[in-house]
Design a protein around this motif. Structure first.
Motif, PDB file in Angstrom:
ATOM      1  N   MET A   2       0.839  -1.196   0.000  1.00 26.25           N
ATOM      2  CA  MET A   2       0.000   0.000   0.000  1.00 26.25           C
ATOM      3  C   MET A   2       0.877   1.251   0.000  1.00 26.25           C
ATOM      4  O   MET A   2       0.605   2.206  -0.716  1.00 26.25           O
ATOM      5  N   ILE A  43      -9.198  -0.437   8.409  1.00 31.33           N
ATOM      6  CA  ILE A  43     -10.103  -0.655   7.285  1.00 31.33           C
ATOM      7  C   ILE A  43     -10.286   0.638   6.497  1.00 31.33           C
ATOM      8  O   ILE A  43     -10.231   0.654   5.269  1.00 31.33           O
ATOM      9  N   LEU A  45      -7.346   1.268   4.355  1.00 27.38           N
ATOM     10  CA  LEU A  45      -7.337   0.382   3.189  1.00 27.38           C
ATOM     11  C   LEU A  45      -8.332   0.867   2.143  1.00 27.38           C
ATOM     12  O   LEU A  45      -8.024   0.941   0.952  1.00 27.38           O
ATOM     13  N   ILE A  66      -7.685   2.087  -1.672  1.00 27.37           N
ATOM     14  CA  ILE A  66      -8.363   1.496  -2.825  1.00 27.37           C
ATOM     15  C   ILE A  66      -9.003   2.600  -3.666  1.00 27.37           C
ATOM     16  O   ILE A  66      -8.880   2.625  -4.891  1.00 27.37           O
ATOM     17  N   LEU A  67      -9.648   3.553  -2.991  1.00 29.87           N
ATOM     18  CA  LEU A  67     -10.265   4.656  -3.730  1.00 29.87           C
ATOM     19  C   LEU A  67      -9.209   5.551  -4.360  1.00 29.87           C
ATOM     20  O   LEU A  67      -9.372   6.038  -5.477  1.00 29.87           O
ATOM     21  N   ILE A  95      -6.266   4.720  -5.431  1.00 31.91           N
ATOM     22  CA  ILE A  95      -5.685   4.114  -6.632  1.00 31.91           C
ATOM     23  C   ILE A  95      -6.616   4.302  -7.821  1.00 31.91           C
ATOM     24  O   ILE A  95      -6.178   4.402  -8.966  1.00 31.91           O
ATOM     25  N   GLN A  96      -7.929   4.361  -7.554  1.00 25.87           N
ATOM     26  CA  GLN A  96      -8.854   4.625  -8.645  1.00 25.87           C
ATOM     27  C   GLN A  96      -8.542   5.960  -9.294  1.00 25.87           C
ATOM     28  O   GLN A  96      -8.550   6.111 -10.503  1.00 25.87           O
ATOM     29  N   LYS A  97      -8.296   6.938  -8.435  1.00 31.88           N
ATOM     30  CA  LYS A  97      -8.095   8.299  -8.929  1.00 31.88           C
ATOM     31  C   LYS A  97      -6.719   8.454  -9.546  1.00 31.88           C
ATOM     32  O   LYS A  97      -6.558   9.057 -10.594  1.00 31.88           O
ATOM     33  N   PRO A 142      -3.928   5.964 -10.385  1.00 38.51           N
ATOM     34  CA  PRO A 142      -3.448   4.583 -10.399  1.00 38.51           C
ATOM     35  C   PRO A 142      -1.932   4.481 -10.231  1.00 38.51           C
ATOM     36  O   PRO A 142      -1.434   3.438  -9.863  1.00 38.51           O
TER      37      PRO A 142
END
Lengths: 255, 540, 390
Positions: free
Chosen positions: B474, B512, B515, B519-520, B522-524, B526
């Motif tokens: 991460m 959590i 994490l 995850i969000l 990485i969407q924005k 990458p």
């Protein structure tokens, strides 16, 4: 069309680029590039390494977003707002420098996939091979000379054959504008000439933009030439014209 | 009631003893006023003791303070047969005046010089007075802090005197607080309000306790002005405490960030530079921690040195295992990142089971050297532990060293050359295979060093690596692949965010949330915070 | 030559898939014979299959379905999910919640409404997300919906922003890890550490009864066959070829005009639902579902089943799941210490030497020993793609 108003020229164009700039970490890959292609035109693009040829293709096909500038397709679509698939479906086909076919599918399956239409998930799931589609595939096959290898994996083809298959896939898409990146690379002289003939044939129905290094090939294409340098247009005109341009000579031969 | 005779005897004794003592003066029975009083105390009743003790507090003798302290603690005894004064300490009985150990045949040979509460008050006052005028500022500070607990120990006049003479501002501040606490009990409102204003904003728990008590009584008696003042004072203290706890969590966050950084630096090399996903990275950390354990077993008498030895040892062990993995497996899988991921995961299973078989499935105890233990005080309500500070510094050192290796050494140059253009590097005579192996070894070795640091913070067990693998990924992904600076920022921000969320959401939910955030994120973006753009990015 | 028999979808499904056809026949036979032998022959008879064995085999069937789900996305679309255990577990929890509600007042605390663990936590009413799970049909919808919706949301986010390759693998692992932590919490309302267990009956049938076990076993076999057929239908359609195109060259697929993210999303959701069904059938057979099912290592183990069997061949996934799990059962029983060494070794050896798994190995052997003449055309290695990409 409101988009058309952003154009600075009146004649119809299939591709219109104006003031397009892209930079990567401070490096200007495209520097206020302006260029247009008329419907049915074949255009050759030349330029030394790093002139921005590939970036230009990326920008047109939606792979890279330009920092600024206008790109219009058919005077109505602002290409900077769409992604690769959308641009492709509007009618812009792209052939890569390195042959890029789906190696673990057969020649037939590669062509079948490329045929126009049926791009949604549901259509793909319920797809049936109609006789019209079969005919289209046969037609393409006769153009690219791969009839006898129809059911072989594309991965087992020779380099030149892969190039041809990719061109065939491009034809299956029935695009209005074809962007072709160094098609003659790795081809024998004979294949090169055959390809040039094919392109001339294609230019009757499509607009073409061909990036190439091979001067013999460009000569054979016999079309308008644009010279790119450091991300913008250095010169434009017939090949003979461009060859005698002092700036072009400097760029190619070094000062 | 003592009989007349007894009194006479006692009086006689009092008069006689100094003489007797003076007659045969010895180190154990020095010819001093202090010793004289001590002898008197042996026979005195509580009422006499009171007078004696008051006299005692005024004696100018270097041992007076110690005497009173031993006495108030109830450790002051004397030997029955020769009336030598002794200290009945926790582990040994020692002579008061010489400090030598006294060997007894029976516990009954000594008798306590007992004290009652009245005496204790006198003694504590005496101690306080002596301490606040001590020459040692640290002792004066200690005295002042003790007075916060029992402000009444010191009479107001002495307190004022101390305030006037005290030059040390820190001590003076605390003495003012003592005064403030005293003033809370004053008879008139103006004085009590002055007390509150003196106490406002102080972080000593005792001050807060005193204010809270005052708040209760003020509320009960309906003294509104004072109530308002005390409420404000407590509020101010509380907001300061909140600030404190934020600061503390920030510190914990930086420490966690440092741990993540250590764990992730190695990964930043193997993944960031080489593009190799090493799922056994956590096990490299584990090997480093176990190396620390083994080093400590080999040199049990030099725990302090063991960590210093363990760092290079862990680097070597993990580094060599890393090289073996690279040569044996990963080399055959370049260009197939997903297969590399699976193969290295298999290796991680093997390494875990190997450690389980060799050592045991149970956690191993790794000792913390003395120089790592301890705390330092920022303010009365905030104490920070040293080991965390060391780890923060250590992680930054490792990062700096690595950056130096990459930028300034030939190996670093070759490594970057191979990363950027393998065929070109190869054609220039760089043995790319060895560069790959050494790069992987370097990344693994640093993971081993991280293991040394982690052995000081968490349990050392076969599964310890797994806890860090996802976190490390991460960090690298968040910070941006192939960018050490990004790794630093990524590690620190994830650590801090995690710890700042913890008091508000609880440890598990905080984890959590982090994490999910990543995850969000990485969407924005990458490619992480500090992404490489352009052609280089397409290679990854 | 790869020319296929043309015809309707069913012909395409069944006739062109010799290996799959044989395998389905075997599974169907097992699904019938094992319960039959369990119920009809008395204990001690040579033909008797013990309930223990049947339950074990039932577990394998569920795992096989799970492996098909994993192979669908990994083998055909190149999505290496290290979090598929999460979908399996969610399906399992949905079933577990139904079974929990079926206990009714037969729990330790005899509360007709609340499961034991809620009573233990002093909860007074059922959390809203437990509503409806007393209905079998609702639970079955949730078996598909819970993993499906999670996969949809997660996939939409990930695929649209083009998170691919190892990045995707790592965030799927983070996903299941986050769920693991969440489900460990008591106040999530899923039984915390202990999970859901002590089930009594399903649809009114006693879960401990051999006949119920037999029915569940049969259902698992049928689910596997159906799951296989659905997956087979997908991969043999044009959609399947688009998936392969995405796997081999994502950008080519995009430039051909295919919206890669939607294709990935579709197959990801289908795969998650299949995994959910596998989980739902698994839970009543083993009698428990707990957060351990979310552990990242479980998800990675699934990958190795597929890798061992043969990535990109659906029946290979089935074979791999059964082989590896049989080995696991055997070795964890006989040499517990050795199992992790073996599993680890399996990961390494398969990726290094068996990129196409045992199915590919078998094809190679067949090519070598059974093809006429040898060499020439037939020498084309089965592993050309994997090796070609080094």
């Amino acid at each position: 069309m409101s988009l058309a108003k952003t154009k600075h020229i009146d004649q119809p164009t299939v591709l219109y680029m104006d003031g397009v700039s892209v930079s990567f970490d401070g490096f200007k890959a495209l520097n206020s590039l302006s260029l247009f292609i008329e419907p049915g035109e074949m255009r050759a693009i030349i330029g030394p390494n790093g002139a921005g040829k590939t970036t230009m293709m990326d920008v047109i096909t939606g792979k890279t977003r330009p920092d600024e500038g206008t790109i219009l397709f058919n005077d109505e679509h602002d290409l900077t707002r769409f992604d690769e698939a959308q641009v492709a479906n509007m009618g812009v086909g792209r052939k890569f420098q390195k042959p890029s076919v789906i190696e673990s599918l057969t020649v037939f399956e590669n062509l079948e996939m490329s045929l126009k239409g049926g791009r949604s998930v549901w259509q793909a799931l319920t797809h049936k091979l109609t006789s019209a589609k079969q005919d289209k595939i046969d037609e393409i096959l006769s153009m690219i000379d791969l009839k006898d290898r129809l059911y072989e994996d594309a991965g087992s083809l020779s380099h030149g054959q892969k190039q041809w298959l990719e061109i065939g896939m491009l034809l299956g898409q029935e695009p209005e504008l074809l962007l072709i990146d160094e098609p003659a690379a790795g081809m024998t002289d004979e294949e090169t000439m055959k390809t040039a003939e094919l392109f001339k044939e294609l230019s009757k129905k499509h607009s073409l933009m061909v990036v190439e290094h091979d001067m013999d090939f460009i000569e054979a294409l016999d079309c308008r030439v644009t010279v790119l340098h450091e991300g913008s247009v250095l010169a434009e005109g017939s090949l003979a014209n461009v060859k005698n341009n002092q700036q072009v000579i400097e760029v190619y031969l070094g000062r | 009631m003592l009989s007349v005779i007894q009194r006479t005897v006692l009086l006689f004794a009092c008069v006689m003893y100094p003489v007797v003592a003076g007659a045969d003066a010895s180190p154990e029975k020095p010819n001093t006023a202090l010793h004289a009083i001590a002898q008197e105390l042996i026979d005195a009743g509580f009422r006499e003791k009171q007078a004696l003790t008051e006299r005692l507090t005024t004696i100018e003798d270097p041992n007076t303070l110690k005497f009173m302290q031993v006495m108030v603690d109830g450790d002051l005894y004397y030997r029955k047969d020769d009336r030598v004064i002794v200290i009945n300490g926790d582990d040994a009985i020692t002579s008061f005046f010489t400090g030598k150990e006294v060997v007894l045949k029976s516990k009954r040979d000594i008798k306590k010089i007992s004290v009652n509460n009245k005496l204790r008050i006198v003694l504590r006052g005496g101690i306080a007075r002596l301490q606040v005028f001590s020459d040692d500022p640290e002792q004066r500070m200690q005295a002042a802090v003790n007075l916060l607990k029992s402000a009444d120990d010191l009479d107001p006049e002495t307190l004022e005197q101390a305030l006037n003479t005290e030059k040390n501002t820190d001590v003076n501040e605390v003495l003012l607080l003592v005064k403030g606490i005293r003033l809370l009990d004053a008879d008139n409102e103006a004085q009590r309000l002055e007390g509150i204003s003196l106490l406002s904003g102080s972080l000593y728990p005792d001050v807060r306790g005193a204010l809270a008590n005052f708040q209760r009584s003020a509320e009960a008696d309906g003294r509104t002005t004072e109530l308002q003042a005390v409420n404000e004072a407590i509020e101010k203290i509380e907001s300061l405490l909140t600030l404190n706890s934020v600061a503390e969590n920030l510190y914990f966050g930086l420490a966690l960030g440092a741990v993540l950084l250590l764990a992730a630096i190695g990964l930043a090399i193997t993944f960031g530079v080489m593009g190799v996903i090493n799922m056994a990275h956590g096990e490299m950390i584990m090997l480093g921690a176990y190396t620390t354990y083994v080093v400590q077993q080999l040199m049990p008498d030099h725990i302090g040195m063991s960590l210093v030895v363990a760092i290079p040892a862990a680097f070597l062990v993990s580094g060599l295992v890393g090289i073996a993995i690279e040569r044996g497996v990963i080399r055959h899988l370049y260009g197939r990142p997903l297969e590399t991921l699976l193969a290295t995961f298999g290796i991680s299973l093997v390494l875990q089971q190997a450690v389980r078989s060799v050592f045991s499935p149970l956690n191993r105890e790794v000792a913390t050297p003395d120089w790592m233990a301890g705390t330092f005080m920022i303010n009365p309500a905030l104490e920070l532990t040293f080991n965390r500070l060391y780890i923060i510094i250590f992680s930054l050192l490792v990062l700096a060293l690595l950056a130096l290796v990459l930028k300034r050494t030939l190996f670093g140059l070759q490594m970057r050359a191979v990363t950027m253009n393998r065929p070109m590097a190869s054609s220039m005579g760089i043995r790319t295979g060895w560069v790959d192996a050494l790069t992987f070894g370097l990344g693994s070795g640093i993971a081993g060093i991280a293991g040394v640091a982690l052995s000081q913070l968490t349990n050392v067990g076969p599964n310890m690596g797994q806890a860090y693998i996802i976190d490390s990924f991460m960090v690298v992904v968040f910070g941006g692949v192939g960018n050490l600076w990004g790794t630093l920022v990524g590690a620190m921000s994830l650590g801090v965010v995690n710890k700042l969320l913890e008091p508000w959401a609880g440890a598990v939910v905080a984890k959590i949330l982090v994490l999910i955030f990543i995850i969000l994120f990485i969407q924005k973006r990458p490619r992480g915070l500090f992404a490489l753009k352009g052609r280089a990015a397409d290679m990854g | 030559m790869k020319q296929e028999i043309k015809g309707g979808p069913l012909t395409r499904l069944i006739m062109n898939d010799v290996a799959g056809r044989r395998m389905m026949a075997i599974i169907l036979a097992i699904a019938v014979i094992v319960p039959f032998c369990n119920l009809m022959f008395p204990e001690g008879s040579a033909f008797h299959v013990s309930t223990y064995t049947m339950t074990l085999l039932g577990k394998y069937l569920c795992y096989a379905l799970l492996a098909v789900a994993v192979d669908l996305i990994w083998g055909y679309c190149g999505i290496l999910s290290l979090g598929h255990g999460a979908f399996f577990a969610l399906g399992g929890y949905a079933m577990g919640m139904y079974l929990m509600r079926q206990i009714g007042d037969r729990g330790v605390y005899a509360n007709p409404e609340l499961p034991d663990f809620m009573v233990f936590l002093n909860w007074t009413e059922l959390p809203w997300y437990w509503y409806g799970f007393d209905q079998f049909w609702f639970a079955m919808v949730m078996v598909l919906a819970a993993p499906g919706i999670l996969a949809f949301v997660f996939g939409a986010l990930a695929f649209r922003s083009r998170v691919t390759g190892v990045y995707l693998s790592i965030i799927t692992q983070a996903l299941t890890y986050a769920l693991l932590l969440a489900f460990f919490r008591n106040d999530m309302g899923f039984g915390g550490n202990n999970g859901l267990t002590d089930f009594k009956d399903i649809l009114g049938f006693d879960l401990q009864a051999d006949s119920t076990r037999a029915a569940l076993f049969f259902a698992s076999g049928i689910a596997l066959i159906l799951g296989y057929l659905i997956s087979r239908f997908i991969v043999t359609s044009k959609l399947g070829r688009v998936l392969v195109a995405i796997r081999d060259s994502e950008s080519r697929a995009r430039f051909l005009g295919y919206r890669v993210e939607w294709y990935k999303l579709f197959v990801f959701v289908v795969s998650a639902m299949l995994a959910g069904v596998a989980g739902a059938l698994y839970v009543p057979q083993v009698g428990i579902i707990n957060p351990g099912e979310f552990a990242p290592i479980n998800s990675i183990e699934m990958i190795i089943w597929v890798a061992v069997g043969g990535r990109g061949t659906l029946f290979g996934a089935v074979i791999g799941a059964v082989l590896v799990n049989y080995a696991k059962t055997y070795f964890t029983g006989a040499f517990a210490e050795l199992w992790l060494f073996m599993l680890g070794g399996l990961f390494v050896l398969t990726t290094l030497y068996l990129p196409k798994g045992v199915v590919g190995l078998w094809a190679q052997i067949k090519d070598k020993f059974f093809s006429s003449g040898g060499g020439g055309q037939s020498g084309k290695p089965a592993t050309d793609n994997a090796e070609g990409k080094i």
